[in-house]
Each structure stands twice: as C-alpha cells, then as structure tokens.
Design an enzyme around this catalytic site. Structure first.
Site, PDB file in Angstrom:
ATOM      1  N   ASP A  98     170.426  46.208  26.974  1.00 37.15           N
ATOM      2  CA  ASP A  98     170.449  45.646  25.631  1.00 37.15           C
ATOM      3  C   ASP A  98     171.903  45.674  25.152  1.00 37.15           C
ATOM      4  O   ASP A  98     172.588  46.685  25.279  1.00 37.15           O
ATOM      5  CB  ASP A  98     169.582  46.499  24.695  1.00 37.15           C
ATOM      6  CG  ASP A  98     168.808  45.665  23.706  1.00 37.15           C
ATOM      7  OD1 ASP A  98     169.435  44.809  23.053  1.00 37.15           O
ATOM      8  OD2 ASP A  98     167.591  45.870  23.574  1.00 37.15           O
ATOM      9  N   ASP A 200     171.145  41.273  21.529  1.00 32.83           N
ATOM     10  CA  ASP A 200     170.510  41.468  20.233  1.00 32.83           C
ATOM     11  C   ASP A 200     171.061  40.492  19.189  1.00 32.83           C
ATOM     12  O   ASP A 200     172.281  40.344  19.055  1.00 32.83           O
ATOM     13  CB  ASP A 200     170.786  42.914  19.794  1.00 32.83           C
ATOM     14  CG  ASP A 200     169.933  43.363  18.641  1.00 32.83           C
ATOM     15  OD1 ASP A 200     168.707  43.455  18.815  1.00 32.83           O
ATOM     16  OD2 ASP A 200     170.491  43.630  17.553  1.00 32.83           O
ATOM     17  N   GLU A 255     168.611  37.053  22.247  1.00 35.27           N
ATOM     18  CA  GLU A 255     167.624  37.173  21.184  1.00 35.27           C
ATOM     19  C   GLU A 255     168.136  36.303  20.055  1.00 35.27           C
ATOM     20  O   GLU A 255     169.193  36.565  19.484  1.00 35.27           O
ATOM     21  CB  GLU A 255     167.464  38.626  20.720  1.00 35.27           C
ATOM     22  CG  GLU A 255     166.234  38.783  19.854  1.00 35.27           C
ATOM     23  CD  GLU A 255     166.342  39.838  18.763  1.00 35.27           C
ATOM     24  OE1 GLU A 255     165.302  40.282  18.285  1.00 35.27           O
ATOM     25  OE2 GLU A 255     167.454  40.198  18.369  1.00 35.27           O
ATOM     26  N   HIS A 327     159.196  45.501  21.170  1.00 31.25           N
ATOM     27  CA  HIS A 327     159.285  46.721  20.369  1.00 31.25           C
ATOM     28  C   HIS A 327     159.355  46.432  18.867  1.00 31.25           C
ATOM     29  O   HIS A 327     159.367  47.353  18.064  1.00 31.25           O
ATOM     30  CB  HIS A 327     160.529  47.513  20.799  1.00 31.25           C
ATOM     31  CG  HIS A 327     161.797  46.771  20.489  1.00 31.25           C
ATOM     32  ND1 HIS A 327     162.140  45.578  21.117  1.00 31.25           N
ATOM     33  CD2 HIS A 327     162.784  47.018  19.601  1.00 31.25           C
ATOM     34  CE1 HIS A 327     163.282  45.150  20.616  1.00 31.25           C
ATOM     35  NE2 HIS A 327     163.703  46.000  19.705  1.00 31.25           N
ATOM     36  N   ASP A 328     159.444  45.160  18.490  1.00 26.81           N
ATOM     37  CA  ASP A 328     159.498  44.787  17.068  1.00 26.81           C
ATOM     38  C   ASP A 328     158.196  44.155  16.585  1.00 26.81           C
ATOM     39  O   ASP A 328     158.106  43.728  15.436  1.00 26.81           O
ATOM     40  CB  ASP A 328     160.603  43.739  16.831  1.00 26.81           C
ATOM     41  CG  ASP A 328     162.003  44.279  17.064  1.00 26.81           C
ATOM     42  OD1 ASP A 328     162.206  45.494  16.914  1.00 26.81           O
ATOM     43  OD2 ASP A 328     162.885  43.465  17.403  1.00 26.81           O
TER      44      ASP A 328
HETATM   45  O1  TEU Z   1     165.785  42.440  16.039  1.00 27.66           O
HETATM   46  C1  TEU Z   1     166.220  41.342  15.311  1.00 27.66           C
HETATM   47  C2  TEU Z   1     165.220  40.709  14.500  1.00 27.66           C
HETATM   48  O2  TEU Z   1     165.173  39.523  14.375  1.00 27.66           O
HETATM   49  C3  TEU Z   1     164.351  41.637  13.724  1.00 27.66           C
HETATM   50  O3  TEU Z   1     164.816  41.579  12.419  1.00 27.66           O
HETATM   51  C4  TEU Z   1     162.954  41.263  13.780  1.00 27.66           C
HETATM   52  O4  TEU Z   1     162.756  40.022  13.146  1.00 27.66           O
HETATM   53  C5  TEU Z   1     162.203  42.312  13.065  1.00 27.66           C
HETATM   54  O5  TEU Z   1     162.400  43.512  13.757  1.00 27.66           O
HETATM   55  C6  TEU Z   1     160.756  41.998  12.996  1.00 27.66           C
HETATM   56  O6  TEU Z   1     160.148  42.973  12.232  1.00 27.66           O
HETATM   57  C7  TEU Z   1     166.731  43.117  16.785  1.00 27.66           C
HETATM   58  C8  TEU Z   1     166.095  44.286  17.483  1.00 27.66           C
HETATM   59  O7  TEU Z   1     165.142  43.815  18.397  1.00 27.66           O
HETATM   60  C9  TEU Z   1     165.522  45.223  16.458  1.00 27.66           C
HETATM   61  O8  TEU Z   1     164.811  46.286  17.044  1.00 27.66           O
HETATM   62  C10 TEU Z   1     166.668  45.735  15.641  1.00 27.66           C
HETATM   63  O9  TEU Z   1     166.165  46.540  14.607  1.00 27.66           O
HETATM   64  C11 TEU Z   1     167.505  44.598  15.051  1.00 27.66           C
HETATM   65  O10 TEU Z   1     167.797  43.577  15.990  1.00 27.66           O
HETATM   66  C12 TEU Z   1     168.832  45.129  14.578  1.00 27.66           C
HETATM   67  O11 TEU Z   1     169.620  45.474  15.654  1.00 27.66           O
END
Ligand code: TEU
Ligand code: CA
Length: 553
Positions: A98, A200, A255, A327-328
């Site tokens: 990542d 990211d 991403e 994970h999100d």
């Molecule tokens: O996520 C980016 C992102 O678009 C998030 O705001 C997503 O929409 C949100 O988590 C949904 O609830 C990335 C990573 O995957 C995330 O874990 C991080 O928190 C974020 O960037 C900041 O680095």
C-alpha cells in the site's frame, strides 16, 4: 487485447492488524502473515495486497505514515518483512504494498519540520494557507472523516490542509522535492524486491491552485471538484511511471475515488503510461442517506447497470479491479447477499461467481473466502474506526440524526465490519490471538472458520479455490467480451463472456425466492463449469433456487 500477468492474477487483500497475531499482543503482525502463507498458496491466489505496515501512530490504522522506510513496531521488524517477502516468493506469491502518499502522518519528520516556521525547508512539503480575514479557515471544505479540511496551527498562525483526519496532512505534490522524495522511497521498496503498489487515494494528489469554496452539502463544502482528478494528476503519474514504475515488472493499482470510465481510460489505459488498473467505487457508493451512511441495499437493476457500464466501456481500453468489499466496506455477503444461516453459504458463492466471471482483476478481501459476515455491534464502545467514531459525533451528537435512526446505518456500513479478526478455527478468539484482540471477534467463529472450511469440500472456501483455478484454465474469464442479458430483471444477474470460439453464460440469482430462467438456445445442453446448487441445466427452462448461480460453456 494485450496479455499481462496482472490481468490474469487473483489478488488477496491482507489487513495486517486483523489477519494473524503471532505473539499474543492481540494485534496481527508480519510473522502471523508468514505463518499463513501456505493457506493462501492452497487457496491459489497470485498476489497479496498488504494494507500499510509502515511506522505509524495509527490514527487511521496505518494510513497515517510517520516513516515510509520502517515497519510499524506492532507488526514486527524489517527482518520479519524480508522473511515474509522471501517466503511468499518461494510460494510463487507476489506482494503489493500500500502506498499512501496523498498525505503523511502529522508525526512524520517532514511535517514536524514543516510546521516549525514559515521558512523551514520543509514548509512547502505540505499545503499551508492563511485564514480568512476573520481568522476562519481558508475555505469551507470538509474532511472525509468529519470536520473542516483545515487545521489551524498556532506555531505560525496558519492553516494546513488535511482531506482525511487532522493527523493526516496532505502533501504538496506541486513541490518537485516532494515528488522526488516519494519516487526515491518507491524505488527503495522496488529494489527490495516488492511486486507493486496499491496507491491510496491517488486521484486526490493534485489540487486546484485557487481552492474555491465547495458546494455546501451538509455542514461543510464538498472539496470534490477541486481535489479529486485535479489538474496535474496525470502529469504526476506519468512522471512517476517514467522515473519509477517503468523500470520494474510490477503491478500498480490506483485507488481512485470518484473516477469516471472516461478518466479510467487515462489512469489505466493500455498505453497511457500511468497505472495498470483502477480500483473504483461506483458500485459500492451513492446509496447513502447521511453522507455514506445508510441501511438500505442497492437495487439489483442499479447495481447491474453500474457494473455493466464499467465492463463495456473499459473493454480493450483500460483495466479495472473487481471487488465486493475491502477494509473500508462492510462484508460482501452481509451487504449484497444474505447472511442468514440458511443462505449465507450459497449467497456468498453466488457473489463470488458473479464477480470472478467478469472482466478485471478479482480481489478477495481476507475472510471473504470464508463467507465472513458483518459484526453484531452491541454498543458504541465497540467501534474502533475513526470514521465511525467521528460519524457518531458529527451526525448524532450534533443532533442532525437521532442515534436510533443512525444505529442501523452504523451496523450496516461501519468499516469495522471488515476489520474484525480472521476466523481461523473454533478455539478462543477464533485462533487469531492467544491474547486480547484489539477489536471484537465475531461470535459466529465457532461455525464460520478456516479450519472447518478447508476440511469441507462444499465450503465457501473450496468454491473460491475452484473459481481461482478455473481462471487459470479459461482465458475467456480474463479476456472475453462482456454482454449483459435480462437487464430489467430484478432478481437475476445474467451475462455472457465471449473470446473467439469460447463463450460463457453466467447466471446469478440475487433473490431469496425461486426464479424461472430460460436458458438461451445456444447454451441448452452445454457443459456446466461451476454451480453453487444441485440442479440440472440440460433443458431450456430451469427453476432456480434462492441465490443459485451457475456457469455454462
Ligand atoms: O480510502 C479512501 C476513501 O475513499 C475512503 O474515504 C473511503 O471512501 C471510505 O473509507 C469509505 O468509508 C483510503 C483507505 O482505503 C482508507 O482506509 C483510508 O482511511 C483513507 O484512504 C485515508 O488514507
Ligand atoms: Ca502481534
């Protein structure tokens, strides 16, 4: 279409904190990952995407990095990393890191210098602005995890930009020194032998210079048009490609929140020299009631429309990632399938079929291959994620929504649903740790766990294993052209894939009732590649059982 190993690969995402704990401190770690590589090899995946393992104060679980060239204390040492990489490579598994370079931690050395004075050599590594005349923030932008996107810093009486938490200040990509630092660091990791980067929020690294107020949605203005897909993002990525990426045989996935199919052709075009593929969110977004928060399911027709658009518009031009969760996001089976005891297994297999038969590189998020479900949160205190914690403050404590209304949304959409420990066996704490886990273990581990599923040939695990193997034997799964059938069906997701003489028919029922389906003539009597139910597909009319899925060739 150009053949590439990363188009044919199946990627498995590891969220290290919740994967496997090797030393009983309740937190997953690198040694834990190494100890489970045989499991991943047995599953058959080609690539591991490792969520951040760098030094971090963990305001956002590693997405706030304080040192890009060291391993987080809780996860182990650089020796542990080297060992893991070597062991993975011995098993033919590649490791993609990542890369979080839209922002750093406020505890990164660069930021600690930057905030010291206006003429510090690191000042321009970040985005500093004067407040308005009345002392308020430079503009109305809101941050992704609540509050203003600007934080006032007493030291120099100026504001810095943070699109995520205030402990995640945004880097200033306009500064060529920042780009050089990032490219050097990437080169350092590539030289170590890693196999790629998942970048990211890479669509957010370029901001419009003027930074005007955004359109007010709730409390704050939406920075979106001014900081996503910004004016110089493609220039930066081409520079990165030229200086780093093009020198290695690696996989790169961006991403890219808020990317359109048009823009994806630029980010991940066959010959645009930026990234290999995008990771986009249109099919898991836009269903929100309060910002991203909702407790409703997306109607199947809408889901099909979005997914089909990506399938057809990128065909032959750019490459996409396929995923139901990460994970999100909440757990796939709880969100798009049915996690009741009756239908959990079959709907998890149906979702896997539907996704793995599409064009793009499939991603399996840890535990998805077991059909792991959302977590039954009982109280606010159980949430660990800063997004959920802040959302309760922003939406409920402020009085915009009552906790009663908001609670079902939290249950359905909290990122913590995906972050509970992987369920390895039916011993205490699901075999994840001998200590106290940092986040609750889903009580259903006694039923749903890797030990039971690897031993049972009819499990969700073995179904995924089979799908991964099929991909290796059927290039049509990778390179075939997609066509949607029955676009107006509210129950069935049906499509074909065609590559020269090869043609697949993919039929997936998203319904908990029986559905009648008429097999197109050209497929009547054809061989069944995979199915999640016992049924006969040799006649025209089939009565599909709830969540049935099958593929004919
Ligand atoms: O996520 C980016 C992102 O678009 C998030 O705001 C997503 O929409 C949100 O988590 C949904 O609830 C990335 C990573 O995957 C995330 O874990 C991080 O928190 C974020 O960037 C900041 O680095
Ligand atoms: Ca540990």
């Amino acid at each position: 279409m150009v053949k590439k190993w990363w188009k044919e690969a199946v990627i498995y995402q590891i969220y290290p904190r919740s994967f496997m704990d090797s030393n009983g401190d309740g937190i997953g770690d690198l040694k834990g990952i190494t100890s489970r590589l045989d499991y991943l090899k047995y599953l058959g995946v080609d690539v591991i995407w490792l969520s951040p393992i760098y030094q971090s104060p963990n305001d956002d679980n590693g997405y706030d990095i304080s040192d890009y060239r060291n391993i987080m204390d809780e996860f182990g040492t650089m020796e542990d990393f080297d060992e893991m990489l070597e062991q993975a490579h011995e098993r033919g598994i590649r490791i993609v890191m990542d890369l979080v370079v839209n922002h750093t931690s406020d505890e990164h050395e660069w930021f600690m210098e930057s905030r010291k004075s206006k003429d510090n050599p690191y000042r321009d590594y970040y985005i500093w602005r004067e407040g308005k005349e009345d002392g308020s923030a430079p503009n109305n932008w809101g941050a992704c995890f609540g509050g203003s996107a600007w934080e006032h810093d007493d030291e120099t009486d100026m504001y810095y930009l943070h699109l995520f938490t205030k402990k995640q200040p945004d880097l200033n990509w306009e500064n060529p020194k920042v780009r050089e630092e990032v490219f050097d660091m990437m080169t350092w990791w590539c030289d170590k032998g890693i196999d790629g980067f998942r970048m990211d929020v890479i669509s957010m690294i370029s901001k419009t210079a003027e930074m005007p107020d955004g359109e007010v949605k709730d409390i704050y203005g939406n920075p979106n048009p001014y900081c996503i897909n910004g004016p110089r993002v493609h220039e930066y990525l081409q520079e990165m490609n030229e200086k780093v990426l093009s020198k290695y045989d690696i996989m790169t996935v961006g991403e890219t929140p808020a990317v359109t199919t048009e823009l994806a052709k630029q980010y991940a075009g066959e010959d645009t020299h930026e990234l290999n593929m995008v990771f986009q969110f249109e099919h898991v977004e836009g269903d929100g009631k309060y910002g991203k928060w909702t407790d409703k399911k997306v109607p199947l027709i809408q889901l099909k429309k979005i997914m089909s658009k990506w399938q057809t518009e990128l065909y032959g031009k750019a490459w996409n990632s396929l995923f139901w969760d990460n994970h999100d996001q909440p757990r796939a089976v709880s969100r798009f399938g049915d996690d009741s005891p009756e239908y959990r297994e079959v709907s998890a297999k149906m979702l896997a079929t539907c996704l793995h038969m599409m064009q793009g590189s499939p991603y399996i998020y840890q535990g998805e291959e077991l059909g792991m479900t959302n977590y039954p949160f009982r109280s606010q205190e159980e949430f660990r994620d800063i997004e959920s914690v802040n959302a309760i403050k922003e939406w409920c404590d402020s009085g915009v929504v009552s906790m009663e209304d908001f609670w079902p949304c939290l249950l359905k959409k909290s990122r913590d649903n995906a972050r509970t420990p992987v369920q390895w066996d039916d011993t205490e704490n699901a075999g994840f740790t001998t200590g106290t886990p940092w986040i609750g273990v889903n009580p259903n581990y006694t039923e749903i766990n890797a030990k039971a599923e690897t031993a049972d040939e009819n499990s969700v695990f073995h179904y995924y294993k089979k799908l991964i193997a099929l991909r290796k034997q059927n290039p049509v799964m990778v390179y075939g052209k997609y066509e949607l059938l029955l676009e107006d069906s509210e129950e069935l997701f049906v499509y074909t894939r065609t590559l020269e003489e090869e043609k697949l028919l993919v039929v997936c029922s998203f319904s908990d009732k029986e559905t009648v389906f008429e097999i197109p003539d050209e497929f009547v009597g054809k061989a069944c590649l995979i199915a999640n139910r016992e049924n006969a597909y040799d006649k025209k009319r089939v009565v599909l059982k709830p969540y049935e899925a099958f593929v004919l060739r």
